[in-house]
Design an enzyme around this catalytic site. Structure first.
Site, short mmCIF file in Angstrom:
data_model
loop_
_atom_site.label_atom_id
_atom_site.label_comp_id
_atom_site.label_asym_id
_atom_site.label_seq_id
_atom_site.Cartn_x
_atom_site.Cartn_y
_atom_site.Cartn_z
CE LYS A 189 0.50 3.53 -6.34
NZ LYS A 189 1.15 4.81 -6.02
CD GLU A 265 7.98 -6.13 5.74
OE1 GLU A 265 8.51 -5.44 6.65
OE2 GLU A 265 8.04 -7.37 5.71
CB CYS A 300 10.88 1.46 7.62
SG CYS A 300 12.03 0.25 7.00
CD GLU A 399 7.03 5.46 10.46
OE1 GLU A 399 5.94 5.48 9.88
OE2 GLU A 399 7.95 4.68 10.17
P1 NAD Z 1 2.24 5.51 2.10
O1 NAD Z 1 1.58 4.44 2.91
O2 NAD Z 1 1.65 6.85 2.09
O3 NAD Z 1 2.34 5.06 0.57
C1 NAD Z 1 2.92 3.83 0.21
C2 NAD Z 1 2.35 3.41 -1.14
O4 NAD Z 1 0.96 3.16 -1.01
C3 NAD Z 1 2.50 4.46 -2.24
O5 NAD Z 1 2.80 3.82 -3.46
C4 NAD Z 1 1.11 5.07 -2.30
O6 NAD Z 1 0.79 5.62 -3.56
C5 NAD Z 1 0.25 3.85 -2.02
N1 NAD Z 1 -1.10 4.16 -1.51
C6 NAD Z 1 -1.51 5.26 -0.83
N2 NAD Z 1 -2.83 5.17 -0.56
C7 NAD Z 1 -3.26 4.00 -1.09
C8 NAD Z 1 -4.53 3.33 -1.13
N3 NAD Z 1 -5.62 3.86 -0.58
N4 NAD Z 1 -4.59 2.12 -1.73
C9 NAD Z 1 -3.50 1.56 -2.27
N5 NAD Z 1 -2.28 2.15 -2.28
C10 NAD Z 1 -2.17 3.35 -1.69
O7 NAD Z 1 3.76 5.52 2.60
P2 NAD Z 1 4.92 6.50 2.16
O8 NAD Z 1 4.64 7.82 2.75
O9 NAD Z 1 5.16 6.36 0.71
O10 NAD Z 1 6.17 5.82 2.90
C11 NAD Z 1 6.47 6.02 4.22
C12 NAD Z 1 5.94 4.91 5.12
O11 NAD Z 1 6.46 3.65 4.69
C13 NAD Z 1 6.39 5.04 6.55
O12 NAD Z 1 5.32 4.74 7.41
C14 NAD Z 1 7.49 4.01 6.68
O13 NAD Z 1 7.74 3.55 7.96
C15 NAD Z 1 6.99 2.93 5.80
N6 NAD Z 1 8.09 2.05 5.40
C16 NAD Z 1 8.16 0.78 5.94
C17 NAD Z 1 9.22 -0.07 5.60
C18 NAD Z 1 9.32 -1.49 6.16
O14 NAD Z 1 10.11 -2.29 5.62
N7 NAD Z 1 8.59 -1.84 7.18
C19 NAD Z 1 10.19 0.38 4.71
C20 NAD Z 1 10.10 1.67 4.20
C21 NAD Z 1 9.03 2.49 4.54
#
Ligand code: NAD
Length: 496
Positions: A189, A265, A300, A399
């Site tokens: 997804k 992650e 990230c 963050e």
């Molecule tokens: P997000 O958590 O908003 O979304 C991530 C994914 O989760 C998307 O596909 C979204 O549609 C899905 N999602 C959202 N709500 C959900 C739910 N209730 N149930 C299941 N899936 C759901 O994150 P984002 O805004 O897309 O990305 C930014 C975040 O990702 C930042 O916090 C960043 O630090 C983190 N990140 C971490 C790493 C790592 O390796 N640790 C790498 C890249 C990004």
């Protein structure tokens, strides 16, 4: 080849995929709901995607389960999976520029970086796990002669992979590479803000010969499609990269459904610590600036907290401000652009709200802090530096995920460690010093999954990447990633 002529030729010609990819075919959503795809480059809608519902997730999970049970992939010899994964990696490389341009239109990352960090890194990752999988052994336990204890590694079954909008191919492949190499089926997804390249990736997997149903992509919103996957009773594991809030929701969903394992992650607030005795302060400054401003800070491991030793803080801050003001922020499809667009209007507004909050808490806005390039119609933000930041301010703890650098100062090693550890996160950290004892002390003292010495994010696929504290559990990259996607099974033979 990555040149402007080739990029321009693909701006409009690469057709965005619009449907789910399930059981090896493009399929419409059962409810036929759609979502607009808005490009952050100009704020315009350039395509649409299936807005998946629970029934689409059901279809994808059923396809994944059917092929898993049949065993065409899950029980095949590792050498067979290896061959297909290697072909897939080749196809990704052959299509690298198409993928990079499509991805940049979707999420705004500057093309020079996207080309290397996205398709090329994805191909490298898939190849790494392809090559590894026929060299990873189980174990024979040290038993008496009348017994044989074997420890087998088996695929866990159907894996749900949920990934964010920054670097979808790189991060997606960190899940897909080890999960597929180990024999699992996957339902992916992608983020609703960056789905296009991952859909194309699944199509290339099918072209490489991956059996239908082994890799499925369902597009849609987090709160519906993502949640349906997380709650699904026939999904065995969730591999997630994203925010802490969604990570918490996934843990709750596992508890409310089948106790599937959940690997997270999450975010970071990475400290970049510069000691006065660093060998090359010029390089430290350039790396610090690139470490927070590339991809508009949507990384990230972005070094969002710069900790500078008091004795050099004035000169170092001046240099950082100069560098920040020198970055060309422009259309990310232009090869000379150093910083592209922020991924969405929502993210841009979130960044600007942190500018307001930091100012109201007493930090000094040294440069940036505003929206720019409004004439392009998209979402662009000036590289922003705050000085006089203290550890208790929101800008030092939370963050932001934008091009905003917080500069703090410290007196000695003890204070640097105290500030570095004063956030709920523990993803990545960097230390600049020529003193080996000091570097070693910092590696041991900083609570973080990764500590870089005299670089920021310098690692490659051979080492694990994962967080401690609220930055998550489980690790992407390296052979350790296979642990998430395999069950240990004990076989005990008795010869009494
Ligand atoms: P997000 O958590 O908003 O979304 C991530 C994914 O989760 C998307 O596909 C979204 O549609 C899905 N999602 C959202 N709500 C959900 C739910 N209730 N149930 C299941 N899936 C759901 O994150 P984002 O805004 O897309 O990305 C930014 C975040 O990702 C930042 O916090 C960043 O630090 C983190 N990140 C971490 C790493 C790592 O390796 N640790 C790498 C890249 C990004």
């Amino acid at each position: 080849m990555l040149d402007q002529k080739n990029i321009d030729a693909r701006r409009e010609s690469v057709v965005p995929p619009q449907q789910h990819f399930i059981a090896g075919k493009w399929v419409s959503g059962e409810e036929d709901a759609r979502m607009d795809v808005i490009s952050p480059i100009d704020g315009k809608c350039f395509s649409s995607l299936a807005d998946g519902g629970a029934c689409d997730v059901d279809r994808a999970v059923a396809a994944a389960r059917a092929v898993f049970e049949k065993g065409d992939w899950s029980r095949a010899a590792p050498g067979y999976r290896k061959k297909i994964l290697l072909r897939w990696a080749e196809l990704i490389e052959e299509n690298a520029l198409d993928l990079a341009v499509l991805g940049v239109r979707d999420n705004g990352t500057e093309i020079a970086m996207a080309y290397k960090a996205e398709p090329l890194k994805a191909a490298q990752t898939i190849r790494y796990y392809a090559e590894a999988i026929d060299k990873v052994y189980g174990e024979i336990a040290p038993t008496a002669e009348n017994a044989l204890g074997m420890v087998l590694r088996e695929p866990v079954g159907v894996v749900g992979a949920i990934v964010p909008w920054n670097f979808p191919l790189m991060i997606g492949s960190w899940k897909l590479g080890p999960a597929l190499a180990a024999g699992n089926s996957v339902v992916l997804k992608p983020s609703e803000e960056a789905s296009l390249t991952l859909l194309r990736l699944a199509e290339l997997a099918a072209q490489a010969g991956m059996p239908d149903g082994v890799l499925n992509v369902v597009t849609g919103r987090g709160a519906t499609t993502g949640e349906a996957l997380a709650l699904h009773m026939d999904v065995d594991a969730i591999a997630f990269t994203g925010s802490g809030g969604v990570g918490r929701a996934l843990l709750r969903a596992a508890a409310d459904s089948n106790l599937k394992r959940v690997f997270l992650e999450l975010g970071g607030k990475s400290p970049n610590i510069v000691f006065a005795d660093a060998k090359d302060l010029e390089k430290a400054a350039q790396t610090a600036a690139a470490g927070i401003f590339r991809n508009s800070g949507q990384v990230c491991v972005a070094s969002s907290r710069l900790l500078v030793e008091n004795s050099i803080q004035e000169v170092f801050l001046k240099k950082i401000i100069e560098l920040a003001e020198d970055f060309k922020v422009a259309n990310p499809l232009d090869l000379t652009t150093r910083i592209g667009a922020v991924a969405s209007e929502r993210q841009l507004q979130r960044n600007l709200s942190y500018v307001e909050k930091a100012s109201s808490e007493g930090a000094t806005l040294a440069t940036g802090g505003k929206r720019i390039n409004k004439n392009l119609g998209g979402y662009y933000m000036a590289p922003t530096v705050f000085s006089d930041v203290t550890p208790s301010m929101a800008i030092a703890k939370e963050e932001v995920f934008g091009p905003i650098l917080s500069v703090l100062t410290f007196e000695d090693v003890a204070e640097a460690v105290k500030i570095a550890n004063a956030t709920p996160y523990g993803l990545s950290a960097s230390v600049w010093t020529a003193d080996l004892d000091k570097a070693h002390n910092m590696v041991r003292s900083i609570q973080s999954g990764v500590v870089n010495i005299n670089c920021t994010s310098g690692s490659d696929i051979t080492v694990p990447m994962g967080g401690v504290k609220q930055s998550g559990n489980g690790h992407d990259k390296s052979l350790h990633a296979l642990d998430k996607f395999t069950n240990l099974k004990t076989a005990w033979f008795s010869f009494d």
